[in-house]
Design a protein around this motif. Structure first.
Motif, short mmCIF file in Angstrom:
data_model
loop_
_atom_site.label_atom_id
_atom_site.label_comp_id
_atom_site.label_asym_id
_atom_site.label_seq_id
_atom_site.Cartn_x
_atom_site.Cartn_y
_atom_site.Cartn_z
N HIS A 1 -8.78 4.68 5.78
CA HIS A 1 -7.64 4.66 6.69
C HIS A 1 -6.59 5.69 6.29
CE1 HIS A 1 -8.50 1.08 9.21
NE2 HIS A 1 -9.25 0.75 8.18
N LEU A 2 -6.36 5.84 4.99
CA LEU A 2 -5.39 6.84 4.53
C LEU A 2 -5.86 8.26 4.85
CD1 LEU A 2 -4.10 5.51 1.09
CD2 LEU A 2 -3.24 5.09 3.39
N LEU A 3 -7.15 8.52 4.72
CA LEU A 3 -7.68 9.84 5.05
C LEU A 3 -7.50 10.13 6.53
CD1 LEU A 3 -10.96 10.14 2.96
CD2 LEU A 3 -8.92 11.55 2.76
N ARG B 1 -8.84 5.98 -4.07
CA ARG B 1 -9.44 7.29 -4.26
C ARG B 1 -10.52 7.55 -3.22
NH1 ARG B 1 -8.58 10.00 -8.82
NH2 ARG B 1 -7.28 9.01 -10.40
N MET B 2 -10.74 8.82 -2.98
CA MET B 2 -11.86 9.25 -2.14
C MET B 2 -12.28 10.63 -2.61
SD MET B 2 -13.95 8.46 0.28
CE MET B 2 -13.20 7.07 1.12
N GLY B 3 -13.54 10.77 -3.02
CA GLY B 3 -14.03 12.05 -3.50
C GLY B 3 -13.30 12.56 -4.71
N GLY B 4 -12.84 11.67 -5.58
CA GLY B 4 -12.13 12.08 -6.78
C GLY B 4 -10.66 12.34 -6.59
N GLU B 5 -10.18 12.29 -5.34
CA GLU B 5 -8.76 12.57 -5.07
C GLU B 5 -7.99 11.27 -4.98
OE1 GLU B 5 -5.87 14.57 -1.65
OE2 GLU B 5 -8.05 14.56 -1.41
N LEU B 6 -6.83 11.24 -5.65
CA LEU B 6 -5.95 10.07 -5.60
C LEU B 6 -5.13 10.14 -4.32
CD1 LEU B 6 -4.87 7.54 -7.08
CD2 LEU B 6 -3.08 9.02 -8.04
N LEU B 7 -5.38 9.20 -3.41
CA LEU B 7 -4.69 9.16 -2.12
C LEU B 7 -3.47 8.26 -2.16
CD1 LEU B 7 -7.78 8.81 0.23
CD2 LEU B 7 -6.57 10.91 -0.38
N ILE C 1 0.88 -1.18 0.00
CA ILE C 1 0.00 0.00 0.00
C ILE C 1 0.91 1.22 0.00
CG2 ILE C 1 -1.77 1.29 1.25
CD1 ILE C 1 -2.71 -1.35 2.45
N GLU C 2 0.76 2.08 -1.00
CA GLU C 2 1.65 3.22 -1.17
C GLU C 2 0.84 4.52 -1.21
OE1 GLU C 2 3.97 2.46 -4.67
OE2 GLU C 2 4.46 0.41 -4.02
N ASP C 3 1.47 5.60 -0.76
CA ASP C 3 0.79 6.90 -0.83
C ASP C 3 0.99 7.51 -2.21
OD1 ASP C 3 3.33 7.98 -0.89
OD2 ASP C 3 3.25 8.82 1.12
N ALA C 4 0.50 8.73 -2.40
CA ALA C 4 0.54 9.37 -3.71
C ALA C 4 1.96 9.72 -4.14
CB ALA C 4 -0.34 10.62 -3.72
N ASN C 5 2.93 9.71 -3.20
CA ASN C 5 4.33 9.98 -3.51
C ASN C 5 5.15 8.71 -3.64
OD1 ASN C 5 4.18 12.87 -3.50
ND2 ASN C 5 4.02 12.80 -1.27
N SER C 6 4.46 7.56 -3.80
CA SER C 6 5.11 6.26 -3.95
C SER C 6 5.93 5.86 -2.73
CB SER C 6 6.01 6.25 -5.21
OG SER C 6 5.23 6.46 -6.36
N LEU D 1 -3.23 5.83 -13.55
CA LEU D 1 -3.69 6.02 -12.17
C LEU D 1 -4.43 7.34 -12.02
CD1 LEU D 1 -0.71 4.79 -9.93
CD2 LEU D 1 -3.04 3.91 -9.91
N SER D 2 -3.89 8.39 -12.61
CA SER D 2 -4.50 9.71 -12.47
C SER D 2 -5.82 9.81 -13.21
CB SER D 2 -3.53 10.80 -12.98
OG SER D 2 -3.31 10.65 -14.37
N ARG D 3 -6.01 8.96 -14.23
CA ARG D 3 -7.25 9.01 -15.00
C ARG D 3 -8.39 8.25 -14.35
NH1 ARG D 3 -4.74 8.07 -21.12
NH2 ARG D 3 -3.94 10.20 -21.39
N GLY D 4 -8.12 7.55 -13.27
CA GLY D 4 -9.20 6.93 -12.51
C GLY D 4 -9.59 5.53 -12.95
#
Length: 510
Positions: free
Chosen positions: A259-261, A224-230, A152-157, A199-202
């Motif tokens: 959990h990420l949020l 994703r949550m609410g359109g934001e890539l977490l 499990i990785e964040d948006a910064n890898s 990934l960014s295209r959903g």
């Protein structure tokens, strides 16, 4: 904080055995490197990977114990050697024996899994943090769904958690887990295949086939949550995955997103509080000692480090600063305290236990421009901040070599720049025959000013001056004859040489 014995108990007696117990808490895992003095901080578990004699084992234990290490891990018979145990008793560090058949890389995974899980468990007991200790369990659950090892990785890898069974993966995954971040070369390979664009295209799931370099296939799910890539989940799979199994893997993403949020909300609140405390210390006003205590800064000399990014694009600059802040705050050596002021990141780091590691890490960051102040007492950091800003200005102006400069090491450039800046308003560089030389260079394309500058910089060594100009020594001599005829300069007079040197330094260093 988990203890050494707690780590040993969680890993299990098959791999680890406590030879000499200790009372220090454990914070991180460090690998002792061959031929280098390993940086060790309080609470580190130090792995004696390259230690092969009893003498080296005793030396490593003594060094690590003196620097606050929680334990040194050695293979038999070194863990029970008398020299290592004596050094451990004298310094208060523990000694743990590693089973001979254990692979060090596997042990690093296990130890970091234990430490990360323990840290999450500690967060989970704090008010409002219930459930934050589940990321590793979620990684295991997702791995069971897709029947493959998962990260499990964040948006910064940056790796936040990973499942069991990572021994069934490839070198790219191994380096990712050991570094807790996807290496740049691995990122470049996946980026070239359009993975991050997808990934960014959903897209719900992304399958990446095996690569020629031996990298195994990946099944990737965006979080994703609410359109934001977490972030994202990455499974190392043997080949194409059925639609049903891929869909089941994707169905775990919303739970992970929650959990990420929660983790980000907690981290953002802590970061804002930490940033305010850092500002208090940089300004030297208010309760500086109280701020230092809340930031858990030891009473030892610290440096202020000013960090900028080399780009003119405001949006790009903001993204680069956030990425740098994330990486620095995640821990480089001793974790520094960081804030942002007027578009510049400021970090407060211990001189001995923090600056060397941070300096090395920042040199490898593309686009980072760094100036560090001299070490100062914890209550006197305002001066170190001013020095850091001065050093950063020299880096920006390319007056020092490389992207990182410390004020105490770059003092010759600092002195020249200060003298030159003070001389500019006096128009000292416009006195005497120097303007004649400048005008001649502008009209004819000659390089007499540069020639005179290098000749004065290398007194009595025309060959060195010629090398600096990339010309032959005879060409240098010819130019010097011509420019003295043109200006009438008496370079045999020491006062004339000094005056012209100051004039040229003013134009070069201001």
């Amino acid at each position: 904080m988990i203890t050494v014995q707690g780590v040993v108990d969680r890993v299990g007696p098959t791999l680890l055995r406590t030879v000499l117990p200790g009372e220090r808490g454990v914070t991180d895992v460090v690998i002792a490197e061959l031929g280098r003095r390993t940086h060790v901080a309080d609470g580190d578990l130090v792995l004696g990977v390259t230690v092969n004699t009893a003498g080296k084992a005793a030396e490593l234990v003594e060094y690590c114990g003196a620097h606050g290490a929680a334990a040194v891990l050695l293979k038999p018979p070194l863990a029970a050697s008398s020299g290592a145990l004596t050094a451990a008793r004298d310094t208060g560090t523990a000694v743990v024996e590693v089973h001979n058949a254990t692979a060090w890389a596997q042990l690093v995974w296990l130890l970091r899994t234990v430490l990360d899980a323990a840290e999450d468990d500690e967060h989970a007991t704090e008010p409002g943090n219930q459930g934050l200790g589940d990321l590793f369990r979620l990684a295991d659950a997702a791995a069971a769904v897709v029947d493959a090892p998962v990260t499990i990785e964040d948006a910064n890898s940056r790796v936040l958690a990973y499942s069991a069974r990572q021994d069934r993966t490839d070198p790219a995954r191994v380096s990712t887990i050991m570094g807790r971040r996807v290496p740049d070369d691995v990122l470049a390979r996946f980026r070239s295949r359009g993975v991050f664009r997808d990934l960014s295209r959903g897209r719900t799931t992304i399958f990446v086939p095996a690569q020629r370099d031996g990298t195994l296939p990946r099944l990737i799910v965006p979080i994703r949550m609410g359109g934001e890539l977490l972030g994202s989940m990455w499974a190392v799979v043997p080949g194409p995955v059925s639609d049903e199994r891929a869909a089941a893997f994707a169905d775990t993403a919303p739970v992970v997103a929650l959990h990420l949020l929660r983790r980000r909300a907690l981290a953002d609140a802590e970061r804002r509080r930490s940033a305010e405390l850092v500002r208090t210390m940089l300004q030297g006003k208010g309760s500086v000692r109280l701020a230092a205590a809340e930031l858990d800064l030891d009473n030892e000399p610290h440096r202020v480090v000013a960090i900028d990014v080399d780009t003119t694009d405001a949006l790009d600059a903001e993204g680069l600063r956030l990425a740098l802040w994330e990486r620095i705050s995640a821990g480089v050596g001793r974790r520094p305290a960081v804030t942002e002021l007027h578009g510049v990141l400021y970090a407060i780091v211990p001189d001995q236990a923090g600056w060397p590691a941070l300096s090395e890490a920042l040199r490898s960051e593309t686009g980072a421009l760094v100036g560090a102040g001299s070490p100062a007492e914890i209550t006197e950091l305002a001066d170190s901040r001013a020095q850091a800003e001065e050093a950063l200005s020299l880096v920006r102006a390319r007056l020092v070599h490389g992207p990182v400069a410390s004020h105490d090491e770059a003092w010759p450039v600092v002195a020249l720049h200060r003298v030159a800046a003070a001389a500019v308003p006096t128009a000292a560089a416009d006195l005497g025959p120097l303007p004649v030389l400048r005008a001649h260079d502008e009209q004819t394309g000659s390089s007499y000013v540069d020639t005179l500058y290098e000749w004065l910089r290398h007194p009595g060594d025309p060959k060195a001056a010629a090398r600096a100009l990339r010309i032959h020594a005879n060409t240098l001599r010819y130019r010097m004859t011509r420019l003295t005829e043109l200006t009438g300069l008496n370079l045999d007079d020491p006062d004339t040489r000094m005056a012209v040197t100051v004039q040229l330094a003013t134009t070069r260093w201001a």
